[in-house]
Scaffold this motif. Structure first.
Motif, PDB file in Angstrom:
ATOM      1  N   LEU A 155       0.864  -1.179   0.000  1.00  0.00           N
ATOM      2  CA  LEU A 155       0.000   0.000   0.000  1.00  0.00           C
ATOM      3  C   LEU A 155       0.900   1.228   0.000  1.00  0.00           C
ATOM      4  CD1 LEU A 155      -2.352  -1.167   2.888  1.00  0.00           C
ATOM      5  CD2 LEU A 155      -2.775  -1.420   0.451  1.00  0.00           C
ATOM      6  N   LEU A 156       0.788   2.032  -1.060  1.00  0.00           N
ATOM      7  CA  LEU A 156       1.627   3.220  -1.193  1.00  0.00           C
ATOM      8  C   LEU A 156       0.744   4.370  -1.636  1.00  0.00           C
ATOM      9  CD1 LEU A 156       4.524   4.411  -1.203  1.00  0.00           C
ATOM     10  CD2 LEU A 156       4.616   3.826  -3.616  1.00  0.00           C
ATOM     11  N   ALA A 157       0.601   5.354  -0.751  1.00  0.00           N
ATOM     12  CA  ALA A 157      -0.293   6.491  -1.009  1.00  0.00           C
ATOM     13  C   ALA A 157      -1.681   5.942  -1.308  1.00  0.00           C
ATOM     14  CB  ALA A 157       0.248   7.367  -2.121  1.00  0.00           C
ATOM     15  N   ASN A 158      -2.190   6.146  -2.511  1.00  0.00           N
ATOM     16  CA  ASN A 158      -3.528   5.644  -2.843  1.00  0.00           C
ATOM     17  C   ASN A 158      -3.467   4.458  -3.812  1.00  0.00           C
ATOM     18  OD1 ASN A 158      -2.668   7.022  -5.046  1.00  0.00           O
ATOM     19  ND2 ASN A 158      -4.465   8.310  -5.264  1.00  0.00           N
ATOM     20  N   GLN A 159      -2.327   3.780  -3.852  1.00  0.00           N
ATOM     21  CA  GLN A 159      -2.154   2.624  -4.735  1.00  0.00           C
ATOM     22  C   GLN A 159      -2.065   1.339  -3.923  1.00  0.00           C
ATOM     23  OE1 GLN A 159       1.476   3.519  -6.775  1.00  0.00           O
ATOM     24  NE2 GLN A 159       0.471   4.803  -8.296  1.00  0.00           N
ATOM     25  N   VAL A 160      -2.607   0.263  -4.507  1.00  0.00           N
ATOM     26  CA  VAL A 160      -2.520  -1.056  -3.902  1.00  0.00           C
ATOM     27  C   VAL A 160      -1.946  -2.002  -4.942  1.00  0.00           C
ATOM     28  CG1 VAL A 160      -3.806  -2.975  -2.882  1.00  0.00           C
ATOM     29  CG2 VAL A 160      -4.553  -0.631  -2.466  1.00  0.00           C
ATOM     30  N   VAL A 161      -0.830  -2.634  -4.596  1.00  0.00           N
ATOM     31  CA  VAL A 161      -0.216  -3.636  -5.465  1.00  0.00           C
ATOM     32  C   VAL A 161      -0.330  -4.963  -4.730  1.00  0.00           C
ATOM     33  CG1 VAL A 161       1.866  -4.324  -6.699  1.00  0.00           C
ATOM     34  CG2 VAL A 161       1.384  -1.891  -6.342  1.00  0.00           C
ATOM     35  N   ASP A 162      -1.197  -5.828  -5.253  1.00  0.00           N
ATOM     36  CA  ASP A 162      -1.518  -7.085  -4.567  1.00  0.00           C
ATOM     37  C   ASP A 162      -0.862  -8.267  -5.277  1.00  0.00           C
ATOM     38  OD1 ASP A 162      -2.628  -9.187  -3.157  1.00  0.00           O
ATOM     39  OD2 ASP A 162      -4.624  -8.294  -3.086  1.00  0.00           O
ATOM     40  N   TYR A 163       0.185  -8.822  -4.662  1.00  0.00           N
ATOM     41  CA  TYR A 163       0.867 -10.008  -5.168  1.00  0.00           C
ATOM     42  C   TYR A 163       0.631 -11.200  -4.234  1.00  0.00           C
ATOM     43  CZ  TYR A 163       3.431  -7.147  -8.516  1.00  0.00           C
ATOM     44  OH  TYR A 163       3.768  -6.313  -9.539  1.00  0.00           O
ATOM     45  N   SER A 164      -0.492 -11.185  -3.538  1.00  0.00           N
ATOM     46  CA  SER A 164      -0.748 -12.256  -2.577  1.00  0.00           C
ATOM     47  C   SER A 164      -1.330 -13.484  -3.272  1.00  0.00           C
ATOM     48  CB  SER A 164      -1.711 -11.786  -1.478  1.00  0.00           C
ATOM     49  OG  SER A 164      -2.991 -11.565  -2.024  1.00  0.00           O
ATOM     50  N   ILE A 165      -1.090 -14.627  -2.693  1.00  0.00           N
ATOM     51  CA  ILE A 165      -1.644 -15.873  -3.223  1.00  0.00           C
ATOM     52  C   ILE A 165      -3.164 -15.848  -3.085  1.00  0.00           C
ATOM     53  CG2 ILE A 165      -1.744 -18.372  -2.869  1.00  0.00           C
ATOM     54  CD1 ILE A 165       1.250 -18.257  -2.204  1.00  0.00           C
ATOM     55  N   ARG A 166      -3.659 -15.278  -1.994  1.00  0.00           N
ATOM     56  CA  ARG A 166      -5.108 -15.165  -1.799  1.00  0.00           C
ATOM     57  C   ARG A 166      -5.747 -14.426  -2.967  1.00  0.00           C
ATOM     58  NH1 ARG A 166      -6.917 -11.753   3.237  1.00  0.00           N
ATOM     59  NH2 ARG A 166      -6.074 -10.137   1.919  1.00  0.00           N
ATOM     60  N   TYR A 167      -5.151 -13.312  -3.393  1.00  0.00           N
ATOM     61  CA  TYR A 167      -5.669 -12.526  -4.520  1.00  0.00           C
ATOM     62  C   TYR A 167      -5.617 -13.335  -5.810  1.00  0.00           C
ATOM     63  CZ  TYR A 167      -5.853  -8.943  -8.139  1.00  0.00           C
ATOM     64  OH  TYR A 167      -6.184  -8.213  -9.242  1.00  0.00           O
ATOM     65  N   ARG A 168      -4.514 -14.001  -6.034  1.00  0.00           N
ATOM     66  CA  ARG A 168      -4.370 -14.798  -7.260  1.00  0.00           C
ATOM     67  C   ARG A 168      -5.359 -15.959  -7.300  1.00  0.00           C
ATOM     68  NH1 ARG A 168       2.207 -14.902  -7.927  1.00  0.00           N
ATOM     69  NH2 ARG A 168       2.423 -12.650  -8.190  1.00  0.00           N
ATOM     70  N   LEU A 169      -5.579 -16.607  -6.151  1.00  0.00           N
ATOM     71  CA  LEU A 169      -6.555 -17.698  -6.099  1.00  0.00           C
ATOM     72  C   LEU A 169      -7.974 -17.183  -6.354  1.00  0.00           C
ATOM     73  CD1 LEU A 169      -5.247 -19.842  -3.098  1.00  0.00           C
ATOM     74  CD2 LEU A 169      -5.266 -20.491  -5.508  1.00  0.00           C
ATOM     75  N   ASN A 170      -8.313 -16.044  -5.781  1.00  0.00           N
ATOM     76  CA  ASN A 170      -9.634 -15.450  -6.023  1.00  0.00           C
ATOM     77  C   ASN A 170      -9.801 -15.060  -7.491  1.00  0.00           C
ATOM     78  OD1 ASN A 170     -10.535 -15.728  -3.399  1.00  0.00           O
ATOM     79  ND2 ASN A 170      -9.886 -13.689  -2.789  1.00  0.00           N
ATOM     80  N   ASN A 171      -8.748 -14.546  -8.078  1.00  0.00           N
ATOM     81  CA  ASN A 171      -8.755 -14.188  -9.495  1.00  0.00           C
ATOM     82  C   ASN A 171      -8.988 -15.422 -10.364  1.00  0.00           C
ATOM     83  OD1 ASN A 171      -8.676 -11.782 -10.809  1.00  0.00           O
ATOM     84  ND2 ASN A 171      -6.449 -11.657 -10.931  1.00  0.00           N
ATOM     85  N   LEU A 172      -8.263 -16.484 -10.065  1.00  0.00           N
ATOM     86  CA  LEU A 172      -8.399 -17.738 -10.798  1.00  0.00           C
ATOM     87  C   LEU A 172      -9.816 -18.289 -10.651  1.00  0.00           C
ATOM     88  CD1 LEU A 172      -7.110 -20.019 -12.453  1.00  0.00           C
ATOM     89  CD2 LEU A 172      -6.370 -21.047 -10.287  1.00  0.00           C
ATOM     90  N   LYS A 173     -10.350 -18.236  -9.446  1.00  0.00           N
ATOM     91  CA  LYS A 173     -11.705 -18.712  -9.185  1.00  0.00           C
ATOM     92  C   LYS A 173     -12.716 -17.949 -10.038  1.00  0.00           C
ATOM     93  CE  LYS A 173     -15.139 -18.830  -5.475  1.00  0.00           C
ATOM     94  NZ  LYS A 173     -15.390 -18.466  -4.089  1.00  0.00           N
ATOM     95  N   GLU A 174     -12.587 -16.624 -10.099  1.00  0.00           N
ATOM     96  CA  GLU A 174     -13.505 -15.812 -10.900  1.00  0.00           C
ATOM     97  C   GLU A 174     -13.409 -16.141 -12.374  1.00  0.00           C
ATOM     98  OE1 GLU A 174     -13.026 -11.628 -10.052  1.00  0.00           O
ATOM     99  OE2 GLU A 174     -13.271 -11.974  -7.899  1.00  0.00           O
ATOM    100  N   ARG A 175     -12.206 -16.339 -12.871  1.00  0.00           N
ATOM    101  CA  ARG A 175     -12.024 -16.681 -14.297  1.00  0.00           C
ATOM    102  C   ARG A 175     -12.615 -18.051 -14.600  1.00  0.00           C
ATOM    103  NH1 ARG A 175      -6.186 -15.159 -14.192  1.00  0.00           N
ATOM    104  NH2 ARG A 175      -5.884 -17.333 -14.739  1.00  0.00           N
ATOM    105  N   LEU A 176     -12.418 -19.015 -13.696  1.00  0.00           N
ATOM    106  CA  LEU A 176     -12.972 -20.346 -13.908  1.00  0.00           C
ATOM    107  C   LEU A 176     -14.494 -20.335 -13.857  1.00  0.00           C
ATOM    108  CD1 LEU A 176     -10.482 -22.554 -11.857  1.00  0.00           C
ATOM    109  CD2 LEU A 176     -10.740 -22.488 -14.348  1.00  0.00           C
TER     110      LEU A 176
END
Length: 182
Positions: A155-176
């Motif tokens: 989290l930097l100022a008003n930016q969020v860079v999410d490299y978490s496995i939780r985020y990637r798994l949720n992303n994969l779930k949505e695509r599937l």
């Protein structure tokens, strides 16, 4: 008036006064001290915010505790907050003051959220990279969140860079789930 508006208005006034008096550093230290003290001392906080207690009594207590221990205009600021029935907003005012203070010094706060504490050399590399990209001094805070499973969130100022496995798994779930199977 909502909390953030009160915090912004009063912290800006205090910041401008501290800057005029050339005491930004000292006031920053004292504001942190006061905020910490009021947060830890629930009885004092309750006393200062109790509507059934006269302001004169509250004023005496504040003067007895802080007179000669903090900058005079900061004590007057506290008394002013008391008079305006805004003393309960001091925590937010302190947070907003610190933001203004860091902004003035060119310090940008970054929060690195990870499953475990990131090693010091890795933190230094990240700080160097962020300083190079932003042109500001970076103050890195490492927070722990076991729910991430792995990876990090920055989290930097008003930016969020999410490299978490939780985020990637949720992303994969949505695509599937979005895939249509015939």
């Amino acid at each position: 008036m909502i909390l953030s508006e009160v915090g912004t208005r009063y912290s800006t006034a205090l910041f401008n006064l501290a800057e005029k008096e050339n005491k930004l550093d000292k006031i920053n230290t004292e504001v942190k001290l006061l905020a910490g003290f009021l947060k830890k001392s629930a009885p004092l906080h309750n006393f200062l915010t109790a509507p059934q207690i006269r302001d004169e009594e509250k004023e005496k207590v504040l003067k007895n505790i802080w007179s000669g221990k903090i900058e005079g205009f900061l004590l007057n600021f506290l008394l002013f907050l008391l008079k305006k029935h805004r003393i309960q907003f001091f925590q937010q005012i302190a947070l907003d003051y610190e933001k203004l203070y860091k902004e003035k010094l060119g310090i940008l706060e970054a929060t690195l959220i990870s499953v475990k504490t990131v090693e010091e050399p890795q933190q230094e590399k990240l700080i160097q990279k962020l300083q190079k990209e932003t042109g500001k001094k970076i103050q890195l805070i490492n927070k722990i969140d076991p729910a991430l499973i792995g990876g990090t969130i920055l989290l930097l100022a008003n930016q969020v860079v999410d490299y978490s496995i939780r985020y990637r798994l949720n992303n994969l779930k949505e695509r599937l789930l979005a895939l249509k199977v015939h």
